[in-house]
Design an enzyme around this catalytic site. Structure first.
Site, PDB file in Angstrom:
ATOM      1  N   MET A  35       0.842  -1.197   0.000  1.00 57.95           N
ATOM      2  CA  MET A  35       0.000   0.000   0.000  1.00 57.95           C
ATOM      3  C   MET A  35       0.884   1.256   0.000  1.00 57.95           C
ATOM      4  SD  MET A  35      -3.478  -0.934   1.973  1.00 57.95           S
ATOM      5  CE  MET A  35      -2.905  -0.675   3.634  1.00 57.95           C
ATOM      6  N   GLY A  36       2.162   1.091  -0.332  1.00 53.64           N
ATOM      7  CA  GLY A  36       3.054   2.243  -0.451  1.00 53.64           C
ATOM      8  C   GLY A  36       3.578   2.713   0.887  1.00 53.64           C
ATOM      9  N   ASN A  37       4.117   3.941   0.874  1.00 56.74           N
ATOM     10  CA  ASN A  37       4.789   4.487   2.053  1.00 56.74           C
ATOM     11  C   ASN A  37       5.843   3.479   2.528  1.00 56.74           C
ATOM     12  OD1 ASN A  37       4.508   5.319   5.393  1.00 56.74           O
ATOM     13  ND2 ASN A  37       4.891   6.832   3.832  1.00 56.74           N
ATOM     14  N   LEU A  38       6.696   3.136   1.586  1.00 54.93           N
ATOM     15  CA  LEU A  38       7.590   1.996   1.776  1.00 54.93           C
ATOM     16  C   LEU A  38       8.667   2.272   2.821  1.00 54.93           C
ATOM     17  CD1 LEU A  38       8.038   1.018  -1.964  1.00 54.93           C
ATOM     18  CD2 LEU A  38       6.288   0.266  -0.331  1.00 54.93           C
ATOM     19  N   HIS A  39       8.909   1.274   3.644  1.00 55.50           N
ATOM     20  CA  HIS A  39      10.005   1.320   4.608  1.00 55.50           C
ATOM     21  C   HIS A  39      10.900   0.110   4.347  1.00 55.50           C
ATOM     22  CE1 HIS A  39       7.647  -1.730   6.601  1.00 55.50           C
ATOM     23  NE2 HIS A  39       6.644  -0.886   6.751  1.00 55.50           N
ATOM     24  N   HIS A  42       9.382  -3.322   3.653  1.00 55.35           N
ATOM     25  CA  HIS A  42       8.905  -3.575   2.285  1.00 55.35           C
ATOM     26  C   HIS A  42      10.073  -3.852   1.340  1.00 55.35           C
ATOM     27  CE1 HIS A  42       5.546  -0.751   3.623  1.00 55.35           C
ATOM     28  NE2 HIS A  42       4.863  -1.799   3.199  1.00 55.35           N
ATOM     29  N   LYS A 156       4.530 -10.184   9.100  1.00 56.52           N
ATOM     30  CA  LYS A 156       3.954  -9.337  10.150  1.00 56.52           C
ATOM     31  C   LYS A 156       2.424  -9.442  10.130  1.00 56.52           C
ATOM     32  CE  LYS A 156       3.492  -4.742  10.352  1.00 56.52           C
ATOM     33  NZ  LYS A 156       2.219  -4.403  10.996  1.00 56.52           N
ATOM     34  N   GLN A 160      -3.165 -12.292   7.293  1.00 53.81           N
ATOM     35  CA  GLN A 160      -3.251 -11.967   5.864  1.00 53.81           C
ATOM     36  C   GLN A 160      -2.497 -13.001   5.031  1.00 53.81           C
ATOM     37  OE1 GLN A 160      -2.876  -7.894   4.089  1.00 53.81           O
ATOM     38  NE2 GLN A 160      -0.784  -8.516   3.690  1.00 53.81           N
ATOM     39  N   MET A 191       8.480  -3.007  11.992  1.00 50.70           N
ATOM     40  CA  MET A 191       8.342  -1.881  11.056  1.00 50.70           C
ATOM     41  C   MET A 191       6.944  -1.872  10.458  1.00 50.70           C
ATOM     42  SD  MET A 191      11.948  -1.651   9.085  1.00 50.70           S
ATOM     43  CE  MET A 191      13.457  -1.527  10.033  1.00 50.70           C
TER      44      MET A 191
HETATM   45  O1  PAF Z   1      -0.233  -5.789   3.342  1.00 50.84           O
HETATM   46  C1  PAF Z   1      -0.616  -4.869   2.591  1.00 50.84           C
HETATM   47  O2  PAF Z   1       0.068  -3.874   2.377  1.00 50.84           O
HETATM   48  C2  PAF Z   1      -1.971  -4.958   1.942  1.00 50.84           C
HETATM   49  O3  PAF Z   1      -2.894  -5.555   2.777  1.00 50.84           O
HETATM   50  C3  PAF Z   1      -1.937  -5.641   0.569  1.00 50.84           C
HETATM   51  C4  PAF Z   1      -1.472  -7.090   0.653  1.00 50.84           C
HETATM   52  C5  PAF Z   1      -1.006  -4.873  -0.361  1.00 50.84           C
HETATM   53  C6  PAF Z   1      -3.331  -5.652  -0.048  1.00 50.84           C
HETATM   54  O4  PAF Z   1      -3.841  -4.359  -0.190  1.00 50.84           O
END
Ligand code: PAF
Length: 285
Positions: A35-39, A42, A156, A160, A191
């Site tokens: 979902m961006g805002n990468l650290h 990611h 983390k 999911q 993180m």
């Molecule tokens: O873990 C995430 O950042 C989100 O839940 C994902 C897997 C990108 C789905 O929107």
């Protein structure tokens, strides 16, 4: 030395054309949905994807269908320029950043949803109704759009990860799911893009989540009754001012009750002020 700019794609048709060219050249495609805002957490997933593939695609999409009313969809940090630069520096090959309209052309009308009922309404699903339906739906769509050989998901978000594995199995998607280990700050805090919501004081207290995971995992490993261990974990968090959604000892494979001979995991979801944090630790590696 600054890295070359990464190619950005916003449309499914363009994405498909790029990936078709790679596939025609017999290149293996790895995928990191975000979902961006990468650290750094990611970016470590990007490194992991790279070890399994010849080309790596990262997506940045703040998915509206996985946020409930009153959650942080509107304020979720959107930092596409910085994300693109970080991905480029890490050698990611393509940034896929679809718009909400491209992802959900029919809006909520006629939306096709994917559900994993066995995992939908336990733990985080109980506190965030509809959340995993949104996750499963968007992940199924993203996997179908990118059609990678390998996709990487962080440990983390353990629940999911299980939802994603279940949907891949249930929909017979030809993709290997690779889990990425959780990266932690020096005090143990996992993180997360949401850590930046914390005030300085909350940030100091947030390290208690990891300390509590260790405490509960040690207790259970040492033979303590899981319910008693959960309860002392909850007290430790409450003493630091957390509002606790759950401290749970479960079977790691399906989040069912812990059972003899099956790997166990401790999971925590707790709120500090308006910030909800999650983390987990395997009892039996
Ligand atoms: O873990 C995430 O950042 C989100 O839940 C994902 C897997 C990108 C789905 O929107």
């Amino acid at each position: 030395m600054s890295a070359a700019a990464i190619e950005r794609v916003h449309e499914i048709a363009v994405l498909r054309a790029r990936i078709a060219a790679w596939r025609a050249a017999a290149l293996r495609v790895g995928f990191v949905p975000t979902m961006g805002n990468l650290h750094e957490g990611h970016l470590a997933l990007v490194d992991l994807a790279r070890r399994h593939a010849d080309r790596v695609v990262a997506s940045v999409f703040v998915n509206p269908t996985q946020f409930g009313p009153g959650e942080d969809y509107a304020r979720y940090p959107r930092t596409l320029e910085a994300d693109a630069a970080a991905l480029a520096a890490r050698g990611c090959d393509l940034l896929y950043a679809p718009t909400v309209e491209a992802m959900y052309p029919d809006g909520s009308q006629g939306l096709v949803e994917v559900r994993v009922p066995a995992l939908d309404d336990v733990l985080c699903g109980a506190f965030r109704p509809g959340h995993f339906r949104g996750v499963a739906t968007v992940v199924a769509k993203l996997l179908n759009q990118v059609q990678p050989e390998v996709a990487v998901f962080g440990e983390k978000d353990w629940q999911q990860l299980l939802v994603v594995r279940a949907l891949v199995r249930g929909l017979d998607l030809p993709v290997e799911i690779v889990p990425g280990p959780t990266l932690r700050e020096s005090d143990g805090l996992a993180m997360s893009s949401r850590n930046q919501y914390l005030s300085a004081d909350e940030r100091r207290r947030a390290s208690v989540i990891y300390a509590t995971l260790i405490q509960v995992a040690d207790a259970v490993r040492g033979g303590q009754d899981p319910v008693a261990a959960e309860s002392s974990g909850r007290s430790a968090l409450e003493a630091e001012g957390f509002v606790v959604d759950y401290v749970a000892v479960r079977s790691a494979g399906d989040l069912g009750p812990p059972a003899a001979g099956r790997p166990r995991i401790v999971l925590i979801a707790a709120r500090l002020g308006s910030t909800r944090l999650i983390d987990n630790l395997l009892v039996d590696r």
